[in-house]
Design a protein around this motif. Structure first.
Motif, PDB file in Angstrom:
ATOM      1  N   CYS A   1      11.814   1.351  -4.784  1.00 49.68           N
ATOM      2  CA  CYS A   1      12.533   0.313  -5.372  1.00 49.68           C
ATOM      3  C   CYS A   1      12.448  -0.935  -4.194  1.00 49.68           C
ATOM      4  O   CYS A   1      12.568  -2.349  -4.975  1.00 49.68           O
ATOM      5  N   ARG A   2      12.375  -0.828  -3.083  1.00 49.51           N
ATOM      6  CA  ARG A   2      12.443  -1.823  -1.898  1.00 49.51           C
ATOM      7  C   ARG A   2      11.351  -2.353  -2.023  1.00 49.51           C
ATOM      8  O   ARG A   2      11.090  -3.634  -1.961  1.00 49.51           O
TER       9      ARG A   2
ATOM     10  N   LYS B   1      -3.082  -9.708  23.412  1.00 55.43           N
ATOM     11  CA  LYS B   1      -2.152 -10.685  22.423  1.00 55.43           C
ATOM     12  C   LYS B   1      -2.514 -10.320  20.939  1.00 55.43           C
ATOM     13  O   LYS B   1      -3.635  -9.926  20.421  1.00 55.43           O
ATOM     14  N   PRO B   2      -1.607 -10.691  20.190  1.00 60.67           N
ATOM     15  CA  PRO B   2      -1.703 -10.481  18.813  1.00 60.67           C
ATOM     16  C   PRO B   2      -2.857 -11.333  18.124  1.00 60.67           C
ATOM     17  O   PRO B   2      -3.266 -12.190  18.333  1.00 60.67           O
ATOM     18  N   ARG B   3      -3.996 -10.337  17.556  1.00 58.51           N
ATOM     19  CA  ARG B   3      -4.785 -11.218  16.936  1.00 58.51           C
ATOM     20  C   ARG B   3      -5.092 -10.987  15.350  1.00 58.51           C
ATOM     21  O   ARG B   3      -5.877 -11.351  14.721  1.00 58.51           O
ATOM     22  N   HIS B   4      -4.029 -10.061  14.678  1.00 56.34           N
ATOM     23  CA  HIS B   4      -4.147  -9.884  13.453  1.00 56.34           C
ATOM     24  C   HIS B   4      -3.211 -10.663  12.657  1.00 56.34           C
ATOM     25  O   HIS B   4      -2.319 -11.296  13.090  1.00 56.34           O
ATOM     26  N   PHE B   5      -3.553 -11.257  11.396  1.00 61.70           N
ATOM     27  CA  PHE B   5      -2.712 -11.755  10.410  1.00 61.70           C
ATOM     28  C   PHE B   5      -1.488 -11.034  10.110  1.00 61.70           C
ATOM     29  O   PHE B   5      -1.547  -9.769   9.896  1.00 61.70           O
ATOM     30  N   ALA B   6      -0.498 -11.627   9.542  1.00 61.91           N
ATOM     31  CA  ALA B   6       0.658 -11.358   9.260  1.00 61.91           C
ATOM     32  C   ALA B   6       0.559 -10.749   7.876  1.00 61.91           C
ATOM     33  O   ALA B   6      -0.049 -11.091   7.262  1.00 61.91           O
ATOM     34  N   PRO B   7       0.754  -9.209   7.883  1.00 61.44           N
ATOM     35  CA  PRO B   7       0.970  -8.455   6.750  1.00 61.44           C
ATOM     36  C   PRO B   7       1.617  -9.432   5.538  1.00 61.44           C
ATOM     37  O   PRO B   7       2.570  -9.895   5.930  1.00 61.44           O
ATOM     38  N   LEU B   8       0.939  -9.229   4.327  1.00 55.73           N
ATOM     39  CA  LEU B   8       1.712  -9.784   3.011  1.00 55.73           C
ATOM     40  C   LEU B   8       2.954  -9.226   2.438  1.00 55.73           C
ATOM     41  O   LEU B   8       3.393  -9.625   1.610  1.00 55.73           O
ATOM     42  N   HIS B   9       3.183  -7.958   3.091  1.00 55.03           N
ATOM     43  CA  HIS B   9       4.113  -7.117   2.660  1.00 55.03           C
ATOM     44  C   HIS B   9       5.135  -6.705   3.400  1.00 55.03           C
ATOM     45  O   HIS B   9       5.045  -6.658   4.620  1.00 55.03           O
ATOM     46  N   ILE B  10       6.290  -6.134   3.007  1.00 52.42           N
ATOM     47  CA  ILE B  10       7.262  -5.569   4.011  1.00 52.42           C
ATOM     48  C   ILE B  10       7.201  -4.105   4.336  1.00 52.42           C
ATOM     49  O   ILE B  10       7.993  -3.686   5.291  1.00 52.42           O
ATOM     50  N   ASP B  11       6.357  -3.343   3.789  1.00 54.79           N
ATOM     51  CA  ASP B  11       6.196  -2.037   3.959  1.00 54.79           C
ATOM     52  C   ASP B  11       5.284  -1.814   5.206  1.00 54.79           C
ATOM     53  O   ASP B  11       4.263  -1.343   5.147  1.00 54.79           O
ATOM     54  N   THR B  12       5.912  -2.593   6.377  1.00 55.33           N
ATOM     55  CA  THR B  12       5.035  -2.439   7.628  1.00 55.33           C
ATOM     56  C   THR B  12       5.883  -1.609   8.751  1.00 55.33           C
ATOM     57  O   THR B  12       6.979  -1.438   8.256  1.00 55.33           O
TER      58      THR B  12
ATOM     59  N   ALA C   1       0.797  -1.215   0.086  1.00 60.28           N
ATOM     60  CA  ALA C   1      -0.070  -0.125   0.120  1.00 60.28           C
ATOM     61  C   ALA C   1       0.975   1.413  -0.130  1.00 60.28           C
ATOM     62  O   ALA C   1       0.312   2.307  -0.145  1.00 60.28           O
ATOM     63  N   THR C   2       2.293   1.311   0.263  1.00 59.12           N
ATOM     64  CA  THR C   2       2.943   2.317   0.291  1.00 59.12           C
ATOM     65  C   THR C   2       2.614   3.287  -0.767  1.00 59.12           C
ATOM     66  O   THR C   2       2.826   4.632  -0.616  1.00 59.12           O
ATOM     67  N   ILE C   3       2.492   2.820  -1.932  1.00 56.05           N
ATOM     68  CA  ILE C   3       2.405   3.901  -3.245  1.00 56.05           C
ATOM     69  C   ILE C   3       0.991   4.693  -2.947  1.00 56.05           C
ATOM     70  O   ILE C   3       1.122   5.842  -3.561  1.00 56.05           O
TER      71      ILE C   3
ATOM     72  N   ASP D   1       6.805  -5.460  14.764  1.00 59.01           N
ATOM     73  CA  ASP D   1       6.097  -6.333  14.299  1.00 59.01           C
ATOM     74  C   ASP D   1       6.728  -7.575  13.854  1.00 59.01           C
ATOM     75  O   ASP D   1       7.252  -7.777  12.941  1.00 59.01           O
ATOM     76  N   GLN D   2       7.006  -8.517  14.923  1.00 59.58           N
ATOM     77  CA  GLN D   2       7.598  -9.761  14.769  1.00 59.58           C
ATOM     78  C   GLN D   2       7.085 -10.857  13.844  1.00 59.58           C
ATOM     79  O   GLN D   2       7.632 -11.935  13.262  1.00 59.58           O
ATOM     80  N   ARG D   3       5.916 -10.429  13.200  1.00 60.44           N
ATOM     81  CA  ARG D   3       5.103 -11.376  12.351  1.00 60.44           C
ATOM     82  C   ARG D   3       5.446 -11.010  10.793  1.00 60.44           C
ATOM     83  O   ARG D   3       4.840 -11.483   9.966  1.00 60.44           O
ATOM     84  N   THR D   4       6.266  -9.724  10.701  1.00 57.59           N
ATOM     85  CA  THR D   4       6.297  -9.396   9.308  1.00 57.59           C
ATOM     86  C   THR D   4       6.947 -10.228   8.362  1.00 57.59           C
ATOM     87  O   THR D   4       7.966 -11.094   8.832  1.00 57.59           O
ATOM     88  N   LEU D   5       6.695 -10.530   7.336  1.00 56.91           N
ATOM     89  CA  LEU D   5       7.266 -11.484   6.300  1.00 56.91           C
ATOM     90  C   LEU D   5       8.330 -11.036   5.473  1.00 56.91           C
ATOM     91  O   LEU D   5       8.291  -9.739   5.221  1.00 56.91           O
ATOM     92  N   HIS D   6       9.426 -11.672   5.462  1.00 54.89           N
ATOM     93  CA  HIS D   6      10.671 -11.185   4.496  1.00 54.89           C
ATOM     94  C   HIS D   6      10.826 -11.907   3.505  1.00 54.89           C
ATOM     95  O   HIS D   6      10.606 -13.225   3.543  1.00 54.89           O
TER      96      HIS D   6
END
Length: 821
Positions: free
Chosen positions: A525-526, A801-812, A487-489, A816-821
């Motif tokens: 670019c990232r 406690k965390p209840r949200h699903f891990a975001p699918l992108h790295i622009d978080t 969503a950064t754009i 947030d320890q559940r960020t996907l890389h």
């Protein structure tokens, strides 16, 4: 065998009033050039034109074939063609003559007929008849090169060599044949002596930068973008709407009736060749007059060929697209115009430079060299700004050659006015003020909402305060469909436009603004691997979250996705060291800042010290509402809010009344019986609210009211420079913990905030209006509709406690320890 061909060629030149000569190229160079000029052939470009049309002349055009033989000989003698080139043309012409005529008698007879029909010059007719008789006698006597000897020689010769330049880097110039066939390579002044005048007269181009600029514009945007977007819009209209559109724009857009006709008749809405073919002619002009080096011109022509190969499969499609573009440009529908002789030759002649399909013009090294140079001209961070800003301001594409060139004063003033009126941004605030428009937490919020939605988890659709409108819920739920796109754009394109306008305004130092531009490029670019992914993300989020106060950008974004020449596809996609234009708060600090709720607008980035102008407004607010005039007062008050606040006042002065209703009634009666001072009046209002348990003030923990004010004031203190970064972080950490100690979730927190807002409100006739507005704002924050009202729905409440699903992108956000890389 070559000697036989040359000798026969020389024999035929007698028919052009030449003296017998053993070799067709043995004429004095000066005399040959003078003869060419007398024949109206003033340049090598004109020579190429005449030779191409001569060789491709229709049957029964013996005079044109003979003329081409003479032109080839003169050009070879004058040095306009080298000897081999001249012989190649003679070879092709001779084979054409022997295929059209069975013997010398037929050849000479058709020459007499054609020249007679055209009308001979006075005195030339007798000399021509004498030459015909002389050649006929040689044929009869078996002397010289007879027709049979010529045919035997031709049969033994290999196929004639190609007429057009064969170097790999020269193949793109075949595109130029629509305007002027390119007969020799590289270019020289001789090819087009009037090129510099043509550029000035037709294109208003007077120097190198202007030439490259217009070529880059044609490649990236040209005339086609406006036509493409308007055609797409017309497709969504009925006939009455299209006619109304035509009437409204025809005065400033003469092409409107033609475009409307194309759409109504189902004509293919494709005309990019109108832009791209003209690139080649401009590049050739630049090479001929010296404004471009041959290598530069080759790469620009190669760029046109590269773009054409991505759009067109054959030359018919190219010509049709070019014709539509010309129709739109002229405002005249030319589709029914009889095809010109040039078009017929290009498409059907065995000798056409277009025998090679558009997709075969470039070999891979030539294509890569062209792409490298085009990217080199667009390799600055400023070009990123131009690309992003051009979606909102298409004229930005005219500035590719030098984005930082000085602008007219009127344009600079317009940019400054925009910044002032739209953003409240002034020159005295400095370039660093732009950082406030970089909103990384907003991207995190949108990504998190989308990730939850795709797993079927949506925020509540109603709250204790009410529910959003169906339209707001529909928009919120639509984020499920854009979860694939970072969503950064959605935020970054606005930042880019503000940065672009800041540069145009001239209000700020250029260097720090370009640092922002460089950081923006690094960031994008990232988050996006290529232009296609960035534009697809922009399209997805723009479709999902349109700005009601602005026209949708969807059609513009689609155009940039689909057009291979769009600047986006030619930017320098550089994965360098990680930078971004502003600081990125940690997830816990973003959560803490969000505790301010609708008491203020949503906070999407970590606050920084503001300009003197902004500080004056913030200080005025702090003094008028809280009577705080310096950093010491602020720090003391923040401590008070953390430890006691309004909640303590309620507990000490009002909570006891809930245990003794008789005393409460008596206290109210006493105050109502006499005149009250202002403080007593406030006390009376609060006693009545306790009596009526208004908005649950006796049942709800109102600490949220203190916490929201605490965070709001801490943000103001940071902006005023009264708190440094570490002190601000400590306040946020304590606010976070305070919220965790008092509440279990956002809904309860919202109820506490509303109860505090209601209970501690002073006397005002607008109370009900204020309460209704606050309830509506809380509905938006609790339900996440509108999506950007506030971030509560994407954040875990402090202490939960965390209840949200891990975001699918790295622009978080970090933390947030559940960020996907």
């Amino acid at each position: 065998m070559i000697d036989a061909l040359n000798a026969w060629w020389a024999q035929q030149l007698v028919l052009c009033d030449w003296a017998f000569t053993p070799h067709p190229l043995a004429v004095d160079a000066g005399a040959a050039e003078q003869r060419l000029l007398q024949l109206g052939i003033t340049s090598r470009g004109e020579l190429a034109e005449q030779l191409f049309h001569g060789l491709g002349a229709p049957a029964g055009s013996a005079d044109r074939l003979l003329g081409a033989l003479e032109w080839a000989a003169l050009a070879g003698a004058a040095g306009w063609l080298d000897a081999d080139q001249a012989r190649h043309w003679a070879h092709h012409l001779t084979r054409r003559i022997t295929s059209d005529y069975s013997d010398l008698r037929a050849w000479l007879a058709d020459l007499r007929r054609a020249l007679g029909a055209r009308g001979w010059e006075v005195g030339a007719d007798d000399r021509f008849i004498d030459a015909c008789q002389a050649l006929a006698k040689l044929e009869t006597d078996g002397e010289g090169i007879t027709w049979d000897a010529l045919e035997n020689a031709l049969a033994k010769l290999p196929a004639p060599a190609p007429l057009w330049p064969q170097q790999p880097e020269a193949q793109s110039w075949r595109l130029c044949a629509l305007f002027r066939p390119i007969i020799t390579y590289p270019a020289s002044h001789t090819d087009w002596p009037e090129a510099i005048e043509w550029l000035a007269h037709v294109w208003d181009v007077h120097d190198r930068d202007a030439l490259i600029g217009v070529i880059l514009w044609l490649g990236a945007q040209g005339e086609r973008q406006r036509w493409d977007i308007e055609a797409r819009e017309l497709l969504s209209m009925d006939n009455a709407q299209r006619m109304e559109w035509q009437r409204s724009v025809v005065e400033e857009s003469p092409y409107a009736p033609v475009l409307n006709k194309f759409v109504a008749q189902g004509e293919p809405l494709e005309w990019a060749a109108w832009d791209w073919l003209r690139i080649v002619e401009l590049a050739w002009a630049g090479a001929c007059c010296g404004l471009l080096s041959q290598e530069e011109a080759d790469d620009l022509a190669g760029h046109a060929a590269d773009l054409m190969s991505r759009r067109y499969h054959d030359w018919y499609a190219v010509l049709n697209a070019y014709g539509r573009g010309q129709s739109l440009f002229d405002g005249i529908d030319r589709r029914d115009k009889t095809p010109s002789e040039r078009h017929q030759l290009l498409l059907h002649s065995a000798h056409s430079p277009w025998k090679r399909p558009p997709r075969e013009l470039l070999d891979e090294p030539t294509r890569k060299a062209s792409q490298a140079r085009i990217r080199q001209w667009r390799n600055t961070p400023h070009h990123w700004l131009l690309a992003l800003a051009s979606v909102r301001e298409p004229d930005a594409m005219l500035r590719q050659i030098d984005p930082s060139a000085a602008l007219p004063e009127e344009q600079r003033a317009d940019a400054a006015l925009y910044l002032q009126e739209s953003l409240g941004l002034h020159a005295d605030e400095g370039a660093h003020a732009l950082a406030r428009y970089w909103l990384p937490a907003q991207a995190h919020h949108l990504n998190q909402l989308a990730a939850d939605a795709v797993h079927g988890v949506l925020p509540p659709s109603q709250s204790w305060f009410g529910q959003p409108t169906p339209e707001e819920l529909k928009q919120r739920n639509a984020v499920k469909g854009v979860s694939r796109h970072a969503a950064t754009i959605h935020m970054a394109e606005k930042f880019a436009f503000y940065l672009h306008m800041s540069l145009d305004s001239g209000l700020f130092d250029r260097a720090p603004l370009m640092e922002y531009a460089s950081a923006l490029r690094s960031c994008l670019c990232r988050f996006y691997p290529n232009a296609k992914r960035l534009l697809e993300a922009w399209f997805a989020w723009e479709s999902c979250l349109p700005e009601p106060e602005h026209s949708s950008l969807v059609n513009e974004i689609i155009w940039h996705i689909e057009d291979p020449g769009s600047l986006f596809h030619w930017l320098d996609w550089r994965h360098d060291a990680w930078r971004e234009p502003g600081s990125r708060p940690t997830l816990s600090h973003f959560t803490a800042m969000s505790l301010v709720g609708p008491l203020n607008s949503a906070v999407w980035s970590e606050p920084q010290p503001e300009s003197a102008r902004e500080c004056a407004e913030i200080r005025e607010w702090v003094e008028s509402h809280y009577h705080l005039s310096n950093a010491g007062d602020m720090q003391e008050f923040l401590t008070y809010m953390l430890e006691s606040g309004d909640r303590q006042e309620y507990q000490i002065n009002y909570a006891p009344y809930t245990l003794n209703t008789e005393r409460l009634s008596a206290e109210i009666a006493i105050l109502e019986s006499g005149d009250c001072a202002e403080d007593e009046r406030h006390h009376l209002l609060r006693l009545r609210r306790v009596r009526d348990n208004e908005d649950g003030c006796n049942e709800v923990d109102m600490a949220a009211w203190d916490i929201a004010q605490l965070v709001d004031l801490a943000i103001a203190a940071r902006q005023l420079g009264w708190l440094d970064s570490d002190a601000f972080a400590k306040v946020l950490d304590r606010a976070y913990q305070l919220a965790a100690d008092h509440y279990a979730g956002w809904q309860e927190y919202a109820m506490g905030m509303y109860a505090g807002f209601s209970f501690f409100m002073g006397e005002t006739p607008e109370r009900e209006s204020f309460l209704a507005g606050f309830r509506q704002a809380l509905v938006a924050w609790v339900c996440g509709a509108p999506v950007l009202a506030g971030p509560w729905v994407s954040l875990d409440f402090p202490g939960n406690k965390p209840r949200h699903f891990a975001p699918l992108h790295i622009d978080t956000l970090p933390g947030d320890q559940r960020t996907l890389h």
